[in-house]
Design an enzyme around this catalytic site. Structure first.
Site, short mmCIF file in Angstrom:
data_model
loop_
_atom_site.label_atom_id
_atom_site.label_comp_id
_atom_site.label_asym_id
_atom_site.label_seq_id
_atom_site.Cartn_x
_atom_site.Cartn_y
_atom_site.Cartn_z
N GLY A 1 0.68 -1.01 -0.07
CA GLY A 1 0.66 0.05 -0.16
C GLY A 1 0.39 1.38 -0.21
O GLY A 1 2.23 1.32 0.21
N CYS A 2 0.11 2.74 -0.42
CA CYS A 2 0.49 3.25 -0.70
C CYS A 2 1.68 4.29 0.70
O CYS A 2 2.88 4.83 1.25
CB CYS A 2 0.20 4.66 -1.22
SG CYS A 2 -1.64 4.75 -0.24
N TYR A 3 0.46 4.20 2.28
CA TYR A 3 0.89 4.68 3.41
C TYR A 3 2.04 3.91 4.02
O TYR A 3 2.74 4.03 4.09
CB TYR A 3 -0.53 5.08 3.63
CG TYR A 3 -0.78 6.49 3.77
CD1 TYR A 3 -2.27 6.94 3.73
CD2 TYR A 3 0.05 7.28 3.89
CE1 TYR A 3 -2.46 7.75 3.72
CE2 TYR A 3 -0.44 8.75 4.29
CZ TYR A 3 -1.80 8.71 4.24
OH TYR A 3 -2.96 9.91 4.75
N ALA A 4 1.96 2.53 3.71
CA ALA A 4 2.85 1.35 3.95
C ALA A 4 4.06 0.93 3.52
O ALA A 4 4.86 1.00 4.38
CB ALA A 4 1.90 -0.12 3.58
N ASN B 1 5.57 4.71 2.61
CA ASN B 1 6.06 4.87 2.58
C ASN B 1 6.59 5.39 4.24
O ASN B 1 7.28 5.82 4.88
CB ASN B 1 5.06 6.12 2.67
CG ASN B 1 6.22 8.18 3.46
OD1 ASN B 1 7.50 7.77 3.02
ND2 ASN B 1 5.33 9.10 3.36
#
Length: 685
Positions: free
Chosen positions: A480-483, A485
């Protein structure tokens, strides 16, 4: 099976691209203006190497080739010469493919410029076609390409041995090499190496002789073959040093053992071992015959697609002895290389035609794809056919006909369509085609959250984990994107975290990260796709959501646990949505198990990510505006609390790119055996 169909109508279409030459449609004739080049003396050149070489030498223009990029035969001139071989579209496409292969490389891997081609040159070529060979190599170098040249010297060695009364002796096709034979062989190799280097230098093309120092070997069987080596190691450093100095590397197949003893190695074998290390797009064997020939019909074999034809080909009555051994060795070589690699057996004069046209000129051997045959448009689908015609049909490209007119012809004409066996679509295979690659037993990376916690799926965040596993895996989950980062921020600090306290991440994403929903219907009654949360909804504020137990909190905690001895690692994550379109900025607060200075923390990030091209480390706080539309990850703003035991670090990425599509492309490339960053614009990292 190996017959070449030279006149396939439009309906017999290869969906993959005409690299499988039996199904190629001939290109439209090239206009005289495109296929010819007028010099100041009104001399017309067509790029047959012998003709061009004759004209260049006759007119005394060899100096102009060697005059460098300032005033001689520059890159643009040679490209125009190449147009005489096929269509302009073909030449520019292959040049783009080969140039790209010389730009992309994995961090710490092979020098990109060394991945274009390995050329094995037979000794007879050096005797009979030296000038044409030098001209061909000079042309390639003027295009910015660096073929790695490895030559033999068998005929020259035999002539000298016979002149000295020594009869060449072979066992199992291997030259038995005693000390006297090796002494002569070494002298001959050095002479031939210098001869080719000198010929290139006369044309203004810098070349570096590398007669030894690349191959390390053990005795193959000293009692049986004498001073013959079996290569155990290839040192690419001398090759890369030559290229960095702007020189073509010119190698022999001589090797050394651990004690410094020179050993003789078959040049074909040495070229294969070199290719296994460099993994070039092309492995080219130059010989006077110019290809493999059918043992019954006597015709040159245009293409061998090993996946489809190998088993039946090896059963043919005429495939025996040296031919069978050669094909088997090539298959074993290509089985170890990326599917982008291919082998070409070609004559010197036709090298450019083989490299820069669909039709080719010698024998192309590649792993290939199995083909299917469909009875009509409906069986394949008009959308896929439309794309092929739009990109590949000369009449459509030139504007003479429309795709609709071609489909109209299909209605009145029985049509048979040939294409790759429809498996899973992946990246382009640029060895001889630019259409979709079908890769057996490989699935596309899954970008949903469904499989990120499954143990039998490879979790693909290449900078931290999954890079090597993805090369062997058929099931890859995209993070995932947040994950992404969060994990990139925390990974360098994992060994130094205070296990009694929980790190926390405050993240803010553009509203594209909140997903989409169906909106109002358009004029045709179809619902429009609109953001779940828009900039208008947010105004000038940010909106926190899912304040605890966000799925990316669990995802990041789960996978970061593999980087620490802590059994049940946990972190806190608070997501927010903001009124910009894309881009994430996350602020990490992490408790440390001992006192650190900010410079020491920054060094941890440098050590972790020093070879990662998609990662940029900075001292100042990154701005989300700097990362929108870019493919990498950026961190900075490292500050340590006055106690020294708490650090704050800021990280940014585009949630649609490194947080999704770019990372998916990395995983897909790794799974299919391509360079990890292939297809990712390197000017927007």
């Amino acid at each position: 099976m190996l017959r070449r169909c030279s006149n396939i109508p439009r309906s017999a279409l290869n969906l993959s691209r005409p690299s499988i030459r039996a199904f190629s449609k001939p290109s439209a004739p090239v206009s005289a203006s495109a296929s010819q080049l007028s010099t100041k003396e009104n001399v017309l050149f067509e790029l047959d190497v012998k003709k061009v070489g004759h004209e260049i030498r006759k007119r005394g223009l060899t100096g102009s080739i060697g005059a460098g990029r300032e005033g001689g035969m520059d890159r643009d001139t040679i490209i125009r010469l190449l147009y005489s071989l096929g269509s302009r579209h073909e030449v520019e496409r292959y040049l783009r493919i080969f140039t790209q292969s010389s730009k992309d490389a994995s961090p710490g891997g092979v020098l990109p410029e060394a991945k274009f081609a390995v050329l094995k040159i037979g000794g007879a070529i050096l005797t009979n076609e030296l000038d044409d060979l030098a001209l061909s190599l000079s042309f390639l170098n003027r295009l910015g390409l660096f073929p790695i040249v490895l030559h033999g010297a068998g005929p020259q060695l035999n002539d000298i041995l016979e002149a000295e009364g020594i009869v060449p002796d072979y066992e199992d096709g291997i030259r038995i090499t005693d000390p006297k034979t090796l002494s002569i062989a070494r002298r001959v190799f050095l002479q031939e190496n210098l001869k080719l280097t000198t010929a290139l230098e006369r044309l203004g093309t810098r070349a570096r002789p590398i007669p030894t120092g690349v191959f390390t070997a053990d005795y193959l069987d000293k009692a049986k073959y004498g001073l013959v080596g079996k290569i155990t190691r290839v040192d690419k450093a001398p090759i890369e040093a030559a290229i960095k100095a702007g020189c073509l590397p010119i190698l022999t197949s001589l090797a050394e053992n651990a004690e410094g003893q020179i050993l003789n190695v078959n040049a074909d074998v040495a070229a294969g071992e070199l290719a296994r290390v460099l993994e070039p797009m092309k492995i080219v064997y130059l010989n006077e015959k110019g290809g493999l020939f059918h043992g019954v019909s006597g015709k040159k074999i245009s293409t061998i697609n090993l996946d489809e034809e190998y088993d039946s080909l090896m059963k043919e009555s005429w495939v025996k002895f040296g031919t069978k051994l050669k094909i088997r060795e090539i298959k074993e070589l290509l089985d170890t290389l990326p599917r982008t690699s291919s082998v070409a057996i070609i004559s010197t004069g036709m090298l450019q035609k083989e490299l820069f046209t669909d039709a080719g000129a010698g024998t192309l051997i590649r792993r290939g794809h199995k083909l299917y045959k469909q009875p009509g448009v409906e069986a394949v689908g008009s959308t896929q056919l439309r794309q092929v015609f739009t990109e590949r049909d000369p009449e459509v490209i030139s504007g003479k006909r429309s795709v609709a007119e071609i489909f109209g012809d299909f209605k009145n004409t029985p049509t048979t369509i040939y294409g790759d066996e429809p498996e899973v679509s992946g990246r382009q295979d640029s060895s001889k085609e630019e259409g979709p690659l079908r890769c057996k037993n490989t699935q596309l990376p899954n970008t949903s959250a469904d499989y990120r916690f499954e143990k039998d799926w490879t979790y693909g965040l290449p900078e931290l984990y999954g890079r090597e596993e993805s090369k062997r895996s058929t099931r890859i989950s995209n993070p995932g994107c947040y994950a992404t980062n969060t994990q990139l921020l925390l990974a360098p600090l994992m060994p130094h975290l205070d296990k009694s306290q929980m790190p926390s991440v405050f993240g803010v994403s553009g509203f594209s990260g909140a997903g989409t929903k169906s909106g109002e219907k358009d004029e045709e009654g179809r619902p429009k796709t609109v953001p779940k949360i828009s900039a208008q909804d947010l105004g000038l504020s940010i909106r926190p959501y899912t304040l605890t137990d966000h799925i990316h909190e669990r995802e990041a905690s789960n996978h970061l646990s593999s980087l620490t001895s802590q059994q049940d690692f946990k972190l806190a994550f608070i997501p927010n949505v903001a009124p910009w379109f894309s881009g994430i900025i996350s602020v990490l607060t992490a408790p440390l198990d001992k006192s650190f200075r900010a410079s020491e923390i920054f060094e941890l990030y440098q050590e972790k990510y020093q070879n990662e091209r998609l990662i940029e480390l900075g001292k100042t706080v990154p701005d989300v505006r700097d990362i929108e539309g870019r493919h990498g990850w950026k961190m900075g703003g490292v500050q340590v609390h006055s106690s020294g035991k708490r650090v704050v670090v800021v990280g940014t990425l585009d949630n649609l790119l490194k947080g999704a599509a770019t990372q998916c492309m990395q995983n897909l490339n790794n799974a299919l055996g391509y360079e990890e960053l292939a297809g990712i614009p390197l000017n927007k990292l």
